[in-house]
Design an enzyme around this catalytic site. Structure first.
Site, PDB file in Angstrom:
ATOM      1  N   GLU A 144      21.966  33.505  22.044  1.00  0.00           N
ATOM      2  CA  GLU A 144      21.014  32.445  23.140  1.00  0.00           C
ATOM      3  C   GLU A 144      21.612  31.767  24.077  1.00  0.00           C
ATOM      4  O   GLU A 144      22.968  31.606  23.861  1.00  0.00           O
ATOM      5  CB  GLU A 144      20.862  31.614  21.557  1.00  0.00           C
ATOM      6  CG  GLU A 144      19.773  30.243  21.937  1.00  0.00           C
ATOM      7  CD  GLU A 144      19.689  29.400  20.810  1.00  0.00           C
ATOM      8  OE1 GLU A 144      18.751  28.594  21.196  1.00  0.00           O
ATOM      9  OE2 GLU A 144      20.298  29.530  19.807  1.00  0.00           O
TER      10      GLU A 144
ATOM     11  N   LYS B  84      11.794  28.932  24.676  1.00  0.00           N
ATOM     12  CA  LYS B  84      11.794  28.169  23.616  1.00  0.00           C
ATOM     13  C   LYS B  84      10.689  27.174  23.349  1.00  0.00           C
ATOM     14  O   LYS B  84      10.774  26.247  23.965  1.00  0.00           O
ATOM     15  CB  LYS B  84      13.194  27.759  23.085  1.00  0.00           C
ATOM     16  CG  LYS B  84      13.318  27.325  21.681  1.00  0.00           C
ATOM     17  CD  LYS B  84      14.961  26.978  21.181  1.00  0.00           C
ATOM     18  CE  LYS B  84      14.949  26.579  19.882  1.00  0.00           C
ATOM     19  NZ  LYS B  84      16.444  26.359  19.608  1.00  0.00           N
TER      20      LYS B  84
ATOM     21  N   CYS C 106      16.808  31.217  17.602  1.00  0.00           N
ATOM     22  CA  CYS C 106      17.098  30.078  16.798  1.00  0.00           C
ATOM     23  C   CYS C 106      16.183  29.893  15.745  1.00  0.00           C
ATOM     24  O   CYS C 106      15.423  30.448  14.881  1.00  0.00           O
ATOM     25  CB  CYS C 106      17.823  29.105  17.518  1.00  0.00           C
ATOM     26  SG  CYS C 106      19.321  28.082  16.459  1.00  0.00           S
TER      27      CYS C 106
END
Length: 340
Positions: free
Chosen positions: A44, A126, A160
């Protein structure tokens, strides 16, 4: 029969240097390709580095580190992404890379998928940064919740704790992802973070009936010391590493990497997808869309919506007409009220 060799890199970024981390990414691409890998997944926002500082630094003191991240962040496209694309093309490998993307005055947690042509076939942000990350990144939108066709199959990606949003995962499942690429920061929270991550990755592979490839970052003790000299805070920046490749049956296809830099490699036999989905296809014969379904707004969010004037019409004519119509409507309403 389709068999793909995949790799996941547990990489330690060069803190403070976009160019330094990109160089390590390109070296890892070459190393994976030398072992026959056709796909490689990186951690990430590994380029230039995950904002570890934001987890332990009060907001009032975070400005200098946040501004430094702005300066090292990646514009998409740019010379930095061109270098990665060129490496993907040179080695004939699909690359899934996490970057801090800078779009004018905002940073985003962005996942990029490069096909073997070197082209970026997916750029997604995200959708909801987690906890401390909301001080660093803006929010993504539904336009990135999509699966893309690549030389190695249909790839979906989440970052995540997006995996704790079951509807985000389901959005990709409905698009029949064959390989799910997940990315976490690593070196954060402690061992329990890695335990939770493993449960999450293996469960999604089972539920989606796809392969799961997870990559985490890793920080050395020396790197942690540069982020904070406080021994107590340093404890919050260890553990949390789990780089792994999982089958559609939820099995590890190789030994996960939980400490240090390195790479895991495994062969993905797509026959296992059919084997799993014959028993349980959560978006097919095991679904009940007449009872339960997902509504996804896949439009890109934008702060400006502009309507062009009709052909032959001047912009001020359209505006004036709209005002005239509104004035007539207002007068009619007033008249009805007076006579009513």
């Amino acid at each position: 029969m389709t068999i793909i060799r995949a790799a996941a890199a547990q990489l330690s970024p060069v803190l403070g240097s976009r160019e330094g981390t990109i160089a390590k990414v390109i070296a890892a691409i070459a190393a994976a390709a030398a072992q026959g890998a056709q796909l490689i997944v990186f951690p990430e926002t590994v380029v230039p580095y995950y904002p570890y500082f934001s987890f332990i630094t009060p907001a009032v003191a975070m400005g200098p580190a946040h501004l430094a991240l702005y300066e090292q962040a990646v514009t998409v496209p740019s010379a930095a992404t061109d270098l990665v694309g060129a490496a993907a093309k040179q080695h004939g490998i699909v690359v899934v890379l996490g970057v801090n993307e800078r779009d004018h005055g905002t940073l985003y947690n962005t996942q990029l998928v490069f096909d073997v042509s070197g082209d970026i076939v997916l750029k997604r942000r995200k959708i909801t940064p987690t906890y401390h990350e909301r001080m660093v990144w803006g929010q993504g939108d539904g336009s990135g919740l999509k699966v893309v066709d690549t030389a190695v199959g249909r790839i979906g990606a989440l970052a995540c704790w997006e995996h704790y949003n079951p509807l985000a995962r389901y959005a990709l499942m409905t698009q029949h992802e064959q390989i799910h690429c997940s990315q976490f920061p690593g070196s954060l929270v402690g061992p329990i973070f890695a335990e939770q991550m493993e449960l999450t990755v293996r469960h999604h592979a089972l539920e989606s009936g796809c392969f799961g490839i997870n990559a985490t970052g890793w920080l050395s003790d020396e790197q942690i010391a540069t982020i904070t000299p406080d021994p107590q805070l340093q404890k919050a920046m260890r553990g949390g590493c789990y780089t792994a490749i999982v089958s559609p049956e939820g099995k590890h296809l190789c030994e996960p990497l939980r400490e240090g830099e390195g790479m895991v490699i495994a062969d993905l036999d797509f026959a296992l997808i059919t084997k799993r989905k014959r028993m349980m296809d959560s978006v097919g014969h095991y679904a009940r869309p007449e009872l339960l379904s997902l509504n996804l707004d896949s439009r890109a969010a934008t702060p400006l919506h502009s309507t062009a004037p009709a052909a032959g019409e001047l912009p001020d004519e359209r505006t004036a007409s709209a005002f005239d119509d509104a004035a007539v409507a207002d007068r009619s309403a007033i008249a009805r009220s007076a006579t009513g």
